[in-house]
Design a protein around this motif. Structure first.
Motif, PDB file in Angstrom:
ATOM      1  N   PRO A 251       2.035  11.182  -7.744  1.00  0.00           N
ATOM      2  CA  PRO A 251       1.948   9.843  -8.333  1.00  0.00           C
ATOM      3  C   PRO A 251       3.315   9.235  -8.636  1.00  0.00           C
ATOM      4  O   PRO A 251       3.458   8.012  -8.637  1.00  0.00           O
ATOM      5  CB  PRO A 251       1.150  10.083  -9.617  1.00  0.00           C
TER       6      PRO A 251
ATOM      7  N   ALA B  37      -4.413   1.219  -4.278  1.00  0.00           N
ATOM      8  CA  ALA B  37      -4.186   2.638  -4.536  1.00  0.00           C
ATOM      9  C   ALA B  37      -5.509   3.374  -4.522  1.00  0.00           C
ATOM     10  O   ALA B  37      -6.572   2.776  -4.759  1.00  0.00           O
ATOM     11  CB  ALA B  37      -3.500   2.835  -5.891  1.00  0.00           C
ATOM     12  N   ASN B  38      -5.461   4.660  -4.250  1.00  0.00           N
ATOM     13  CA  ASN B  38      -6.653   5.478  -4.384  1.00  0.00           C
ATOM     14  C   ASN B  38      -7.117   5.431  -5.843  1.00  0.00           C
ATOM     15  O   ASN B  38      -6.306   5.394  -6.768  1.00  0.00           O
ATOM     16  CB  ASN B  38      -6.370   6.923  -3.967  1.00  0.00           C
TER      17      ASN B  38
ATOM     18  N   PHE C 155       1.457   7.935  -1.402  1.00  0.00           N
ATOM     19  CA  PHE C 155       1.307   8.685  -2.651  1.00  0.00           C
ATOM     20  C   PHE C 155       1.603  10.170  -2.472  1.00  0.00           C
ATOM     21  O   PHE C 155       1.358  10.970  -3.352  1.00  0.00           O
ATOM     22  CB  PHE C 155      -0.094   8.487  -3.246  1.00  0.00           C
TER      23      PHE C 155
ATOM     24  N   ASN D  34       0.885  -1.163   0.000  1.00  0.00           N
ATOM     25  CA  ASN D  34       0.000   0.000   0.000  1.00  0.00           C
ATOM     26  C   ASN D  34       0.923   1.213   0.000  1.00  0.00           C
ATOM     27  O   ASN D  34       1.216   1.779   1.037  1.00  0.00           O
ATOM     28  CB  ASN D  34      -0.896  -0.016   1.240  1.00  0.00           C
TER      29      ASN D  34
ATOM     30  N   TYR E  69      -1.685   4.743 -11.952  1.00  0.00           N
ATOM     31  CA  TYR E  69      -0.613   3.756 -11.848  1.00  0.00           C
ATOM     32  C   TYR E  69      -0.645   2.702 -12.960  1.00  0.00           C
ATOM     33  O   TYR E  69       0.319   1.962 -13.143  1.00  0.00           O
ATOM     34  CB  TYR E  69      -0.698   3.031 -10.500  1.00  0.00           C
TER      35      TYR E  69
ATOM     36  N   GLY F 201       4.489   6.617  -5.969  1.00  0.00           N
ATOM     37  CA  GLY F 201       3.926   5.277  -6.109  1.00  0.00           C
ATOM     38  C   GLY F 201       4.471   4.559  -7.328  1.00  0.00           C
ATOM     39  O   GLY F 201       4.704   3.339  -7.295  1.00  0.00           O
ATOM     40  N   GLN F 202       4.703   5.295  -8.411  1.00  0.00           N
ATOM     41  CA  GLN F 202       5.282   4.694  -9.604  1.00  0.00           C
ATOM     42  C   GLN F 202       6.691   4.183  -9.344  1.00  0.00           C
ATOM     43  O   GLN F 202       7.097   3.136  -9.878  1.00  0.00           O
ATOM     44  CB  GLN F 202       5.261   5.716 -10.741  1.00  0.00           C
TER      45      GLN F 202
ATOM     46  N   PHE G 128     -10.991   2.922  -3.696  1.00  0.00           N
ATOM     47  CA  PHE G 128      -9.750   2.170  -3.874  1.00  0.00           C
ATOM     48  C   PHE G 128      -9.836   1.245  -5.079  1.00  0.00           C
ATOM     49  O   PHE G 128     -10.920   0.859  -5.521  1.00  0.00           O
ATOM     50  CB  PHE G 128      -9.460   1.296  -2.639  1.00  0.00           C
TER      51      PHE G 128
ATOM     52  N   MET H  91      -1.207  -4.672  -5.076  1.00  0.00           N
ATOM     53  CA  MET H  91      -1.127  -3.341  -4.467  1.00  0.00           C
ATOM     54  C   MET H  91      -2.502  -2.694  -4.437  1.00  0.00           C
ATOM     55  O   MET H  91      -3.407  -3.058  -5.194  1.00  0.00           O
ATOM     56  CB  MET H  91      -0.145  -2.448  -5.235  1.00  0.00           C
TER      57      MET H  91
ATOM     58  N   LEU I  94      -5.487   7.640  -8.742  1.00  0.00           N
ATOM     59  CA  LEU I  94      -4.057   7.689  -9.008  1.00  0.00           C
ATOM     60  C   LEU I  94      -3.704   6.926 -10.289  1.00  0.00           C
ATOM     61  O   LEU I  94      -4.145   5.792 -10.491  1.00  0.00           O
ATOM     62  CB  LEU I  94      -3.275   7.124  -7.823  1.00  0.00           C
TER      63      LEU I  94
END
Length: 325
Positions: free
Chosen positions: A262, A286-287, A254, A251, A292, A265-266, A312, A284, A290
């Protein structure tokens, strides 16, 4: 820290840092540091490493006594107050400087300070303020233990992410996991809630908890007692496992400030791809907003959303693509 604001206070605002050793809490790795005998107290590994590379003296805990201290505010009120109290403890009778942006709550902190101490000076610059005063025992009321149990009995620390309880995104991720087998990592493990859930899978042989904030990792070492766990105080975007992994569950953070970043996280996704064996898999959360998916499809051959909600998304990636990295 706003280097411009602190420098302005020193050069134009009447602030004079004391002779002798001065502790800096929360100093940024960017911008100039005050001249003199300065020790930076920094527990966030990326900033710690960057300050070391600049030749600064950096510690994870103060080794006073000090003639004074500079406290740069962060996002968490409880951590800001705890740092001010700690500064008073390590510099009794010394000069304490508190510097912060409006978005980090400098105004309410100043109001609370005025109720306890007499301010010696104040400057305003760069959307924030810098104030200074003599250390006063009245501020020890703001002291907090390094870690304490939350409502669920888990140990957390002032300022760590989701200190009050399990993050809902981590809960959603844990519920979506299939049976896990092999050697794993939790990148950005925090105080260990998700790691503990990963270790509930009997097929997990080992789990690397990688966390940049030492205060959170210290809590994880208390919360996660499974002998399969190992703990790494490290920048997850630069961490390399001792051997290639079968899986990564994460998790990722971010943001480092108040705005979403972003790219952070990338970078976690890139670390995961490099850490995995050819058959390795990534799970994973993520919101929802985002971006990704592009990073995932660039670095993995198979990417799917396996669960989610309006807030999410749970993403699963398989077969890291070595050729595209």
């Amino acid at each position: 820290m706003s280097a411009d604001r602190l420098s302005y206070a020193i050069h134009s605002g009447g602030l004079m840092l004391p002779d002798g050793k001065v502790a800096l809490f929360g100093a940024s790795s960017e911008g100039p540091l005050p001249e003199g005998d300065v020790e930076v107290i920094q527990t966030f590994r990326p900033d710690y490493d960057a300050l070391i590379a600049r030749g600064a003296t950096v510690l994870t805990a103060p080794e006073g006594p000090y003639a004074g201290a500079v406290v740069t505010l962060g996002r968490a009120r409880d951590l800001n107050e705890a740092r001010i109290a700690r500064a008073v403890k390590i510099a009794p009778g010394g000069l304490i400087v508190v510097d912060g942006a409006k978005t980090d709550g400098i105004e309410p902190i100043i109001k609370a300070l005025r109720a306890k101490v007499a301010l010696l000076g104040q400057v305003s610059k760069a959307h924030g303020k810098c104030v200074w005063f003599t250390a006063d025992e009245a501020l020890l009321a703001w002291d907090r233990p390094a870690m304490s149990a939350n409502k669920d009995g888990d140990f957390t620390a002032p300022g760590v992410f989701s200190a009050d309880g399990a993050d809902p995104a981590s809960v959603a991720l844990a519920q979506a996991l299939p049976p896990l087998k092999g050697n794993f990592a939790d990148l950005g493990a925090g105080w260990g809630w998700l790691s503990r859930e990963i270790l509930r899978h009997e097929g997990v042989k080992s789990l690397h908890l990688v966390e940049a904030e030492k205060a959170a990792l210290d809590c994880a070492e208390v919360n996660v007692t499974d002998p399969r766990a190992s703990f790494h105080w490290a920048d997850a975007t630069r961490w390399t496992p001792p051997t290639k992994l079968d899986g990564v569950v994460m998790n990722p953070p971010f943001h480092t400030g108040r705005k979403a970043e972003p790219a952070l996280g990338q970078a976690f996704i890139a670390t995961a791809a490099k850490a995995l064996a050819p058959h390795g898999q990534l799970w994973m959360v993520a919101n929802r907003h985002l971006p990704y998916e592009q990073a995932l499809t660039t670095l993995f051959r198979d990417v799917t959303e396996i669960a989610g909600s309006s807030k999410f998304k749970i993403l699963h990636a398989m077969r890291p693509n070595r050729a595209k990295r």
